[in-house]
Design a protein around this motif. Structure first.
Motif, PDB file in Angstrom:
ATOM      1  N   VAL A  75       0.834  -1.201   0.000  1.00  0.00           N
ATOM      2  CA  VAL A  75       0.000   0.000   0.000  1.00  0.00           C
ATOM      3  C   VAL A  75       0.869   1.251   0.000  1.00  0.00           C
ATOM      4  O   VAL A  75       0.582   2.235  -0.704  1.00  0.00           O
ATOM      5  CB  VAL A  75      -0.946  -0.020   1.218  1.00  0.00           C
ATOM      6  N   PHE A  76       1.946   1.223   0.779  1.00  0.00           N
ATOM      7  CA  PHE A  76       2.861   2.375   0.865  1.00  0.00           C
ATOM      8  C   PHE A  76       3.483   2.664  -0.503  1.00  0.00           C
ATOM      9  O   PHE A  76       3.471   3.801  -1.000  1.00  0.00           O
ATOM     10  CB  PHE A  76       3.947   2.082   1.905  1.00  0.00           C
ATOM     11  N   HIS A  77       4.009   1.626  -1.137  1.00  0.00           N
ATOM     12  CA  HIS A  77       4.625   1.809  -2.461  1.00  0.00           C
ATOM     13  C   HIS A  77       3.596   2.276  -3.483  1.00  0.00           C
ATOM     14  O   HIS A  77       3.880   3.155  -4.311  1.00  0.00           O
ATOM     15  CB  HIS A  77       5.264   0.497  -2.927  1.00  0.00           C
ATOM     16  N   ALA A  78       2.388   1.704  -3.437  1.00  0.00           N
ATOM     17  CA  ALA A  78       1.360   2.093  -4.398  1.00  0.00           C
ATOM     18  C   ALA A  78       0.933   3.543  -4.199  1.00  0.00           C
ATOM     19  O   ALA A  78       0.667   4.259  -5.176  1.00  0.00           O
ATOM     20  CB  ALA A  78       0.153   1.164  -4.273  1.00  0.00           C
ATOM     21  N   GLN A  79       0.859   3.999  -2.950  1.00  0.00           N
ATOM     22  CA  GLN A  79       0.496   5.385  -2.690  1.00  0.00           C
ATOM     23  C   GLN A  79       1.551   6.337  -3.247  1.00  0.00           C
ATOM     24  O   GLN A  79       1.225   7.343  -3.886  1.00  0.00           O
ATOM     25  CB  GLN A  79       0.326   5.608  -1.183  1.00  0.00           C
ATOM     26  N   MET A  80       2.819   6.015  -3.049  1.00  0.00           N
ATOM     27  CA  MET A  80       3.889   6.862  -3.587  1.00  0.00           C
ATOM     28  C   MET A  80       3.839   6.882  -5.110  1.00  0.00           C
ATOM     29  O   MET A  80       4.077   7.916  -5.737  1.00  0.00           O
ATOM     30  CB  MET A  80       5.254   6.373  -3.081  1.00  0.00           C
ATOM     31  N   ALA A  81       3.526   5.727  -5.705  1.00  0.00           N
ATOM     32  CA  ALA A  81       3.415   5.658  -7.165  1.00  0.00           C
ATOM     33  C   ALA A  81       2.239   6.496  -7.661  1.00  0.00           C
ATOM     34  O   ALA A  81       2.343   7.195  -8.681  1.00  0.00           O
ATOM     35  CB  ALA A  81       3.253   4.206  -7.605  1.00  0.00           C
ATOM     36  N   ALA A  82       1.119   6.428  -6.931  1.00  0.00           N
ATOM     37  CA  ALA A  82      -0.056   7.207  -7.333  1.00  0.00           C
ATOM     38  C   ALA A  82       0.243   8.697  -7.277  1.00  0.00           C
ATOM     39  O   ALA A  82      -0.204   9.466  -8.141  1.00  0.00           O
ATOM     40  CB  ALA A  82      -1.240   6.860  -6.428  1.00  0.00           C
ATOM     41  N   GLU A  83       1.005   9.114  -6.273  1.00  0.00           N
ATOM     42  CA  GLU A  83       1.351  10.535  -6.147  1.00  0.00           C
ATOM     43  C   GLU A  83       2.183  11.020  -7.335  1.00  0.00           C
ATOM     44  O   GLU A  83       2.113  12.178  -7.714  1.00  0.00           O
ATOM     45  CB  GLU A  83       2.125  10.763  -4.840  1.00  0.00           C
ATOM     46  N   ARG A  84       2.944  10.106  -7.926  1.00  0.00           N
ATOM     47  CA  ARG A  84       3.758  10.458  -9.094  1.00  0.00           C
ATOM     48  C   ARG A  84       3.018  10.234 -10.410  1.00  0.00           C
ATOM     49  O   ARG A  84       3.571  10.490 -11.484  1.00  0.00           O
ATOM     50  CB  ARG A  84       5.040   9.621  -9.108  1.00  0.00           C
ATOM     51  N   GLY A  85       1.805   9.735 -10.326  1.00  0.00           N
ATOM     52  CA  GLY A  85       1.056   9.444 -11.539  1.00  0.00           C
ATOM     53  C   GLY A  85       1.532   8.195 -12.256  1.00  0.00           C
ATOM     54  O   GLY A  85       1.314   8.050 -13.467  1.00  0.00           O
ATOM     55  N   LEU A  86       2.168   7.278 -11.535  1.00  0.00           N
ATOM     56  CA  LEU A  86       2.710   6.062 -12.159  1.00  0.00           C
ATOM     57  C   LEU A  86       1.655   4.962 -12.256  1.00  0.00           C
ATOM     58  O   LEU A  86       1.441   4.392 -13.316  1.00  0.00           O
ATOM     59  CB  LEU A  86       3.924   5.565 -11.360  1.00  0.00           C
ATOM     60  N   PHE A  87       1.026   4.637 -11.145  1.00  0.00           N
ATOM     61  CA  PHE A  87      -0.028   3.632 -11.119  1.00  0.00           C
ATOM     62  C   PHE A  87      -0.718   3.705  -9.761  1.00  0.00           C
ATOM     63  O   PHE A  87      -0.228   4.362  -8.836  1.00  0.00           O
ATOM     64  CB  PHE A  87       0.518   2.214 -11.362  1.00  0.00           C
ATOM     65  N   THR A  88      -1.853   3.015  -9.652  1.00  0.00           N
ATOM     66  CA  THR A  88      -2.617   2.993  -8.406  1.00  0.00           C
ATOM     67  C   THR A  88      -2.596   1.600  -7.799  1.00  0.00           C
ATOM     68  O   THR A  88      -2.175   0.631  -8.446  1.00  0.00           O
ATOM     69  CB  THR A  88      -4.076   3.391  -8.657  1.00  0.00           C
ATOM     70  N   PHE A  89      -3.091   1.485  -6.571  1.00  0.00           N
ATOM     71  CA  PHE A  89      -3.162   0.178  -5.926  1.00  0.00           C
ATOM     72  C   PHE A  89      -4.085  -0.754  -6.700  1.00  0.00           C
ATOM     73  O   PHE A  89      -3.789  -1.942  -6.856  1.00  0.00           O
ATOM     74  CB  PHE A  89      -3.652   0.316  -4.480  1.00  0.00           C
ATOM     75  N   ASP A  90      -5.212  -0.225  -7.202  1.00  0.00           N
ATOM     76  CA  ASP A  90      -6.119  -1.056  -7.991  1.00  0.00           C
ATOM     77  C   ASP A  90      -5.419  -1.607  -9.228  1.00  0.00           C
ATOM     78  O   ASP A  90      -5.657  -2.769  -9.621  1.00  0.00           O
ATOM     79  CB  ASP A  90      -7.356  -0.257  -8.408  1.00  0.00           C
TER      80      ASP A  90
END
Length: 272
Positions: free
Chosen positions: A76-91
């Motif tokens: 979840v932590f990695h996915a949140q950081m990725a979402a903040e960068r516009g890379l991908f989401t947890f879903d």
């Protein structure tokens, strides 16, 4: 509404995702969580995976629930950081894994027969993975073996890849001969860099022997660590019963207590 979710004891996955989002809020979040990035969190991810394995090995099922939660939180932590960068989401992470599992199990989710042996399923799995690597333009046999794996685990994976194309010893006898050769080269090494190199070579061949014996070297070493810890604890307990500690005992005395602990273990096993 988000506060209600955060404090909902049955909020499930949405609750955890919202907690992570709030922790990373640059204005109202936790300063420590906000300051992290992928590289600083990665070591914790590895540590949590090992704690899951440890709970399973000890059959501590109550602890396992918490450890799996800790490991999930890392994703979840990695996915949140990725979402903040516009890379991908947890879903998208979950969908990627779902797509992979469906694609790799045509005998379950497709029209292939599931009347296969475990060996055939393993061979099919590897064939599918090989096609996936080809699609990613991984041309080398060893391409795609993660650099961040524990070294012993990565050694086995590298050797498995090489073995698929025939680069392997035909039996354990040749591997053991190579271990003897590498041990002699280590004995003869004098320069510190050369000693380290030869020691690495010896470990690499030991990992290969584990593969030939169908042994997980990480699991074997964890078991050896546990055995050492258990027996040394018995040595300490025996010394404490005499009013002493390891610091004020001789090596010969500790060796004798170690041998006694070892003999008790063997006797206990023979009675089981």
């Amino acid at each position: 509404m988000s506060d209600d979710l955060i404090h909902d004891p049955q909020g499930g996955m949405p609750r955890l995702l919202e907690i992570m989002r709030r922790l990373r809020d640059p204005e109202t979040g936790c300063p420590w969580d906000v300051a992290q990035d992928f590289s600083t969190i990665a070591p914790y991810t590895i540590e949590e995976a090992y704690e899951v394995a440890d709970a399973i090995e000890r059959e501590s099922w109550g602890e396992l629930k918490g450890e799996l939660g800790d490991l999930l939180f890392q994703s979840v932590f990695h996915a949140q950081m990725a979402a903040e960068r516009g890379l991908f989401t947890f879903d998208e992470v979950a969908d990627t894994m779902s797509d992979k599992m469906v694609a790799r199990h045509p005998h379950v989710f497709g029209d292939e027969s599931n009347e296969k042996s475990p060996e055939q399923q393993t061979a099919d799995w590897e064939a599918i993975k090989a096609r996936e690597r080809a699609a990613r333009a991984e041309k080398g046999v060893l391409d795609g073996v993660a650099q961040g794996l524990p070294a012993l685990m990565r050694a086995v994976k590298l050797q498995k890849r090489a073995a698929r194309v025939g680069f392997d010893w035909p039996s354990t006898d040749e591997v053991i001969d190579k271990i003897v050769e590498e041990a002699q080269e280590l004995r003869e090494a004098t320069d510190p860099d050369h000693v380290e190199e030869e020691f690495g070579d010896l470990l690499f061949v030991m990992a290969n022997l584990a593969r030939h014996l169908d042994i997980d070297p990480e699991a074997a070493l964890r078991a050896a660590n546990a055995k050492f810890t258990r027996r040394f604890g018995e040595v300490e307990a025996a010394l404490a019963a005499q009013g002493r500690s390891p610091e004020d005992s001789t090596l010969a005395e500790m060796d004798a207590l170690w041998d006694a602990a070892k003999a008790r273990e063997k006797a206990d096993k023979s009675r089981q």
